[in-house]
Structure formats: structure tokens, C-alpha cells
Design a protein around this motif. Structure first.
Motif, PDB file in Angstrom:
ATOM      1  N   SER A   1       0.838  -1.211   0.000  1.00 46.78           N
ATOM      2  CA  SER A   1       0.000   0.000   0.000  1.00 46.78           C
ATOM      3  C   SER A   1       0.865   1.251   0.000  1.00 46.78           C
ATOM      4  CB  SER A   1      -0.911   0.027   1.229  1.00 46.78           C
ATOM      5  OG  SER A   1      -1.407   1.354   1.412  1.00 46.78           O
ATOM      6  N   ARG A   2       0.558   2.145  -0.927  1.00 47.38           N
ATOM      7  CA  ARG A   2       1.327   3.393  -1.009  1.00 47.38           C
ATOM      8  C   ARG A   2       0.993   4.325   0.139  1.00 47.38           C
ATOM      9  NH1 ARG A   2      -0.907   3.910  -6.889  1.00 47.38           N
ATOM     10  NH2 ARG A   2      -2.682   3.379  -5.587  1.00 47.38           N
ATOM     11  N   ASN A   3      -0.287   4.321   0.550  1.00 50.99           N
ATOM     12  CA  ASN A   3      -0.676   5.201   1.664  1.00 50.99           C
ATOM     13  C   ASN A   3      -0.028   4.742   2.971  1.00 50.99           C
ATOM     14  OD1 ASN A   3      -2.785   7.229   0.628  1.00 50.99           O
ATOM     15  ND2 ASN A   3      -3.361   5.300  -0.336  1.00 50.99           N
ATOM     16  N   ARG A   4      -0.071   3.433   3.216  1.00 51.54           N
ATOM     17  CA  ARG A   4       0.538   2.918   4.435  1.00 51.54           C
ATOM     18  C   ARG A   4       2.050   3.190   4.428  1.00 51.54           C
ATOM     19  NH1 ARG A   4       3.181  -1.100   7.055  1.00 51.54           N
ATOM     20  NH2 ARG A   4       2.178  -2.131   8.828  1.00 51.54           N
TER      21      ARG A   4
ATOM     22  N   THR B   1      11.004  13.671   6.607  1.00 47.11           N
ATOM     23  CA  THR B   1      10.204  14.890   6.475  1.00 47.11           C
ATOM     24  C   THR B   1       9.146  14.663   5.382  1.00 47.11           C
ATOM     25  OG1 THR B   1      11.591  15.787   4.730  1.00 47.11           O
ATOM     26  CG2 THR B   1      12.210  16.344   7.014  1.00 47.11           C
ATOM     27  N   LEU B   2       8.188  15.580   5.326  1.00 49.33           N
ATOM     28  CA  LEU B   2       7.158  15.459   4.294  1.00 49.33           C
ATOM     29  C   LEU B   2       7.794  15.517   2.900  1.00 49.33           C
ATOM     30  CD1 LEU B   2       4.158  15.279   3.567  1.00 49.33           C
ATOM     31  CD2 LEU B   2       4.071  17.776   3.664  1.00 49.33           C
ATOM     32  N   ALA B   3       8.732  16.440   2.720  1.00 49.95           N
ATOM     33  CA  ALA B   3       9.371  16.596   1.403  1.00 49.95           C
ATOM     34  C   ALA B   3      10.117  15.312   1.032  1.00 49.95           C
ATOM     35  CB  ALA B   3      10.332  17.776   1.426  1.00 49.95           C
TER      36      ALA B   3
ATOM     37  N   THR C   1       7.955   8.791  -2.979  1.00 51.32           N
ATOM     38  CA  THR C   1       6.691   8.176  -3.413  1.00 51.32           C
ATOM     39  C   THR C   1       6.488   8.415  -4.900  1.00 51.32           C
ATOM     40  OG1 THR C   1       5.822   8.705  -1.236  1.00 51.32           O
ATOM     41  CG2 THR C   1       4.210   8.020  -2.881  1.00 51.32           C
ATOM     42  N   ARG C   2       6.584   7.348  -5.701  1.00 51.07           N
ATOM     43  CA  ARG C   2       6.492   7.521  -7.159  1.00 51.07           C
ATOM     44  C   ARG C   2       5.039   7.565  -7.634  1.00 51.07           C
ATOM     45  NH1 ARG C   2       7.779   3.702 -10.480  1.00 51.07           N
ATOM     46  NH2 ARG C   2       7.349   5.088 -12.211  1.00 51.07           N
ATOM     47  N   GLN C   3       4.170   6.847  -6.918  1.00 53.09           N
ATOM     48  CA  GLN C   3       2.793   6.748  -7.418  1.00 53.09           C
ATOM     49  C   GLN C   3       1.822   7.501  -6.517  1.00 53.09           C
ATOM     50  OE1 GLN C   3       2.034   2.609  -8.167  1.00 53.09           O
ATOM     51  NE2 GLN C   3       3.954   2.387  -9.237  1.00 53.09           N
ATOM     52  N   THR C   4       0.572   7.546  -6.972  1.00 58.45           N
ATOM     53  CA  THR C   4      -0.443   8.353  -6.298  1.00 58.45           C
ATOM     54  C   THR C   4      -0.845   7.743  -4.954  1.00 58.45           C
ATOM     55  OG1 THR C   4      -1.273   8.752  -8.527  1.00 58.45           O
ATOM     56  CG2 THR C   4      -2.683   9.453  -6.713  1.00 58.45           C
ATOM     57  N   ALA C   5      -0.575   8.463  -3.859  1.00 63.91           N
ATOM     58  CA  ALA C   5      -1.088   8.056  -2.541  1.00 63.91           C
ATOM     59  C   ALA C   5      -2.220   9.039  -2.228  1.00 63.91           C
ATOM     60  CB  ALA C   5       0.010   8.110  -1.491  1.00 63.91           C
ATOM     61  N   GLU C   6      -3.454   8.644  -2.591  1.00 64.22           N
ATOM     62  CA  GLU C   6      -4.588   9.586  -2.586  1.00 64.22           C
ATOM     63  C   GLU C   6      -4.870  10.216  -1.222  1.00 64.22           C
ATOM     64  OE1 GLU C   6      -6.170  10.846  -5.007  1.00 64.22           O
ATOM     65  OE2 GLU C   6      -6.638   9.423  -6.600  1.00 64.22           O
ATOM     66  N   GLY C   7      -4.588   9.454  -0.132  1.00 64.16           N
ATOM     67  CA  GLY C   7      -4.931   9.964   1.193  1.00 64.16           C
ATOM     68  C   GLY C   7      -4.186  11.230   1.559  1.00 64.16           C
TER      69      GLY C   7
END
Ligand SMILES: NC(=O)c1ccc[n+]([C@@H]2O[C@H](COP(=O)([O-])OP(=O)(O)OC[C@H]3O[C@@H](n4cnc5c(N)ncnc54)[C@H](O)[C@@H]3O)[C@@H](O)[C@H]2O)c1
Ligand SMILES: O=P(O)(O)OC[C@H](O)CO
Length: 335
Positions: free
Chosen positions: A254-257, A268-270, A276-282
Motif C-alpha cells: 500500500s502506497r498510503n501505508r 520529512t514530508l518533502a 513516493t512515485r505513485q499516487t497516494a490519494e490519502g
């Protein structure tokens, strides 16, 4: 023969197109980038998102939306949620008159707090009977190996769900129908936010009790928001509710996890966004989910701290302390 076009050559768009094609649906993928489209059309491979995966030779690909949509019964949308409005406005002139628009997306629009099916009705100018959504525990990393999985196809029109079920049902991919579009969409969008929270906890080194608690109380948040928006409560015990929540909150795929885990480890967030290469929608939708909850006076404490950690500089430790210091209350009325 049923005809479908899938807009978006990302991981889920390409995989769902593969499923449709294998189920005997005549399928075309639309992509923005000529080199990716060329590779899918000629080499039957998407080197950018699914390198090494052999796609069905019958799957066509094009960069031309008009050509892609010609005669399509299903127009399947698989772009990042926050880009849907702009993209669909551009594609609208080519929509076949009776095509059903199908959302694969698991997000809530920023600013409007609209679900993807609401954005589709508004931008395409179609009634809700011409919209369907597909959602469930469908991690692409497993589907590309054709590992067994199940999903939910939802629409207010049962003739539409029956046709879509037939168009994507395979021996290893079971599609169930559901009339509860609101619940199915909310389950998919909000589980991403809870998966971020579970990831943060895992990254902090917290154990299974915490993860189970976040998942269970997360499901309570999803259910409360669903109740306020008129969803069927049974939906959240199903594949598009608990099923998808469990998959994203427990899988390293899971990309979000994973995004949450990196934050929990102290990135950090940056740095996390860069990794993260793909879309983590959350990451974006946590804000619109919280806006939606506030509009409907629904309390979502886990979602609140996810917004705090992802967007407002709250530390994972502060987030944990905030959740733990809430007033004790009965579980049943745990608001
Ligand atoms: N990957 C999964 O396991 C999975 C499973 C179920 C649902 N979903 C949902 O499907 C949706 C799409 O996810 P994905 O996994 O395919 O994402 P992805 O990041 O793999 O791919 C996104 C695609 O959209 C394209 N794109 C990016 N910005 C764009 C823009 N501005 N305009 C047009 N196209 C643009 C990218 O080039 C790429 O082809 C998301 O809402 C996601 O939550 C994903
Ligand atoms: O990788 P995630 O976290 O976006 O989850 C993917 C899908 O939503 C699982 O069905």
C-alpha cells in the motif's frame, strides 16, 4: 461485444484494462505520454508502471481521446482524483451518448469535498444512472500476478452493475454488485487516510494492538461519515469497507501505508513525497475528508491527526498523545 476505454495508464488503470481485456471486453487504454502508449500498443508492456508484466495482445492504446472513446459502452476513469475535473472537461466533447462512466478513483475533491461520482455527473453532465464505481481490496502488486481477488461494482442502476460485473469478472477476479455508490466511494477514499495513520504508527515502532485499534476506530469514522451522508451501513462490513481497509492498512504494497510509515520513521514530508512515485490519494484527500466531516458535523479524530501530521507540522508523537488523551467513552457511541 462490450467496448471499454480506460483513461490513465498508471498502475490501476493498466491493470483494470488488463482485467477487462481478459474478461473478453474490447478494451483501449488512453495515456498522455506517447512513449508509454507506444510500448503498450506494440510491446504489450507498460514499462513505466508495470515493467515486465505481459499485457493481453488484444489491449489497444492511444493518446487520442476521440479515437479511444469511439463506440465505448464504458468510459473508465483512472487518473489521480484531484486531476479528474480538468481532464474530464477536456474529454467530455468525445463522450459517446449512452456510455456509462466508471470511476476507479479513491479520493475526495479538494475545495468542493465531492466524491468522484459527483464530480463526474457535474462535469460530464450525465445523470447518476450513467455512473458506476469500482472499489475494493485491489492491490495492483498482487493482481498483476493474477492472484485471486474480489471487488465491488456499484451504481444506482442495477442493469449497469450487471453489465459492468460481466465486463470485468474473471475466474481469479470476482466482482460483486452493490447499489450503494456513496458507501462504496467513501470506504475507498477514507481507508487511505486510515492507512496513513496505521503506517505512521508502524513507522514509530508501535505494535499490532495499536494498528488493530486504529483500523477498528478508523472503520467507526468511516461508518459515522457514511451514516451522515446516507450510505448503507452494511457496505462498510463488505469488500469496499472493511476489506479495502484491511488490505491497505496491513500490506507493505500500500502506497498510503508506506507513505505514513516513512513519516513515522522520521522522514520529512518533502523526503516522503520524493520517495513516493505513485499516487497516494490519502495525502491530499485527508483534507477534503475532514472538510466533508466538518460540513456534516461528524467527529473524525484519526483523520484530524493525519491532517495534522501530513499538512500542519504535528509530530507523530503529538498525534499519538492527542488520540490517547481523548475523553473515555462507551465504544458504541464512540464519537
Ligand atoms: N494502484 C492500486 O493498487 C489501486 C487500486 C485501486 C484503486 N486505485 C485508485 O486508482 C486511482 C489511480 O491510481 P493508480 O494506482 O493508477 O495511480 P498511478 O500513480 O499508478 O497512476 C496515475 C496515472 O495518472 C496519470 N496522471 C498523473 N497526473 C495526471 C494528470 N494531471 N492528468 C492526466 N493523467 C495524469 C499518470 O501519468 C498515471 O498514468 C487512484 O485514485 C487510486 O487510489 C489504485
Ligand atoms: O496503494 P494504496 O494505498 O493506494 O491502496 C491501493 C488500493 O486502494 C487497494 O485497493
Amino acid at each position: 461485444m462490450t467496448k471499454a476505454v480506460v483513461f490513465g495508464t498508471g498502475s490501476w488503470g493498466t491493470t483494470f484494462a488488463m482485467i477487462l481485456a481478459e474478461a473478453g471486453t474490447s478494451t483501449t487504454l488512453w495515456g498522455r505520454r506517447a512513449e508509454v502508449v507506444e510500448a503498450i500498443a506494440r510491446r504489450h508492456e507498460n514499462p513505466e508502471y508495470l515493467p515486465g508484466v505481459a499485457l493481453p495482445p488484444s489491449l489497444r492504446a492511444t493518446t487520442d481521446p476521440a479515437e479511444a472513446m469511439e463506440g465505448a459502452d464504458f468510459v473508465v476513469l483512472a487518473v489521480p482524483s484531484q486531476t479528474l475535473r480538468g481532464n474530464l472537461a477536456a474529454w467530455r466533447p468525445h463522450l459517446p451518448d449512452h456510455a456509462v462512466l466508471v470511476s476507479l478513483m479513491k479520493g475526495i475533491e479538494l475545495r468542493t469535498s465531492k466524491r468522484m461520482s459527483e464530480v463526474i455527473c457535474e462535469v460530464a453532465g450525465v445523470p447518476e444512472e450513467r455512473v458506476a464505481v469500482v472499489s475494493g481490496p485491489n492491490l495492483v502488486g498482487e493482481l498483476i500476478r493474477r492472484e485471486p481477488a474480489a471487488t465491488v461494482v456499484a451504481s444506482v442502476d442495477e442493469k449497469v452493475t450487471a453489465r459492468l460485473q460481466e465486463a470485468c469478472h474473471l475466474p481469479w477476479f470476482r466482482a460483486y454488485t452493490n447499489a450503494d455508490v456513496v458507501g462504496v466511494e467513501l470506504g475507498g477514499a477514507v481507508k487511505n487516510v486510515i492507512a496513513l495513520a496505521v503506517g505512521v504508527a508502524a513507522g514509530m515502532g508501535l505494535g499490532d494492538n495499536v494498528r488493530a485499534t486504529l483500523m477498528t476506530r478508523g472503520l467507526a469514522e468511516i461508518s459515522r461519515l457514511g451514516a451522515a451522508l446516507g450510505a448503507d451501513p452494511h457496505t462498510f462490513a463488505g469488500l469496499a469497507g472493511m476489506g479495502d481497509l484491511v488490505a491497505s492498512c496491513t500490506s507493505p504494497l500500500s502506497r498510503n501505508r508506506t507513505f505514513g510509515e516513512n513519516l513515522g520513521r522520521g522522514m520529512t514530508l518533502a523526503e516522503t513525497i520524493a520517495a513516493t512515485r505513485q499516487t497516494a490519494e490519502g495525502v491530499k484527500s485527508c483534507e477534503s475528508v475532514l472538510d466533508l466531516a466538518r460540513k456534516h458535523d461528524v467527529e473524525m479524530p484519526i483523520t484530524e491527526v493525519v491532517v495534522g501530521v501530513v499538512h500542519d507540522g504535528m509530530t507523530p508523537r503529538e498525534a499519538a498523545m492527542l488520540l490517547l488523551s481523548r475523553t473515555p467513552k462507551p465504544e458504541r457511541y464512540g464519537v
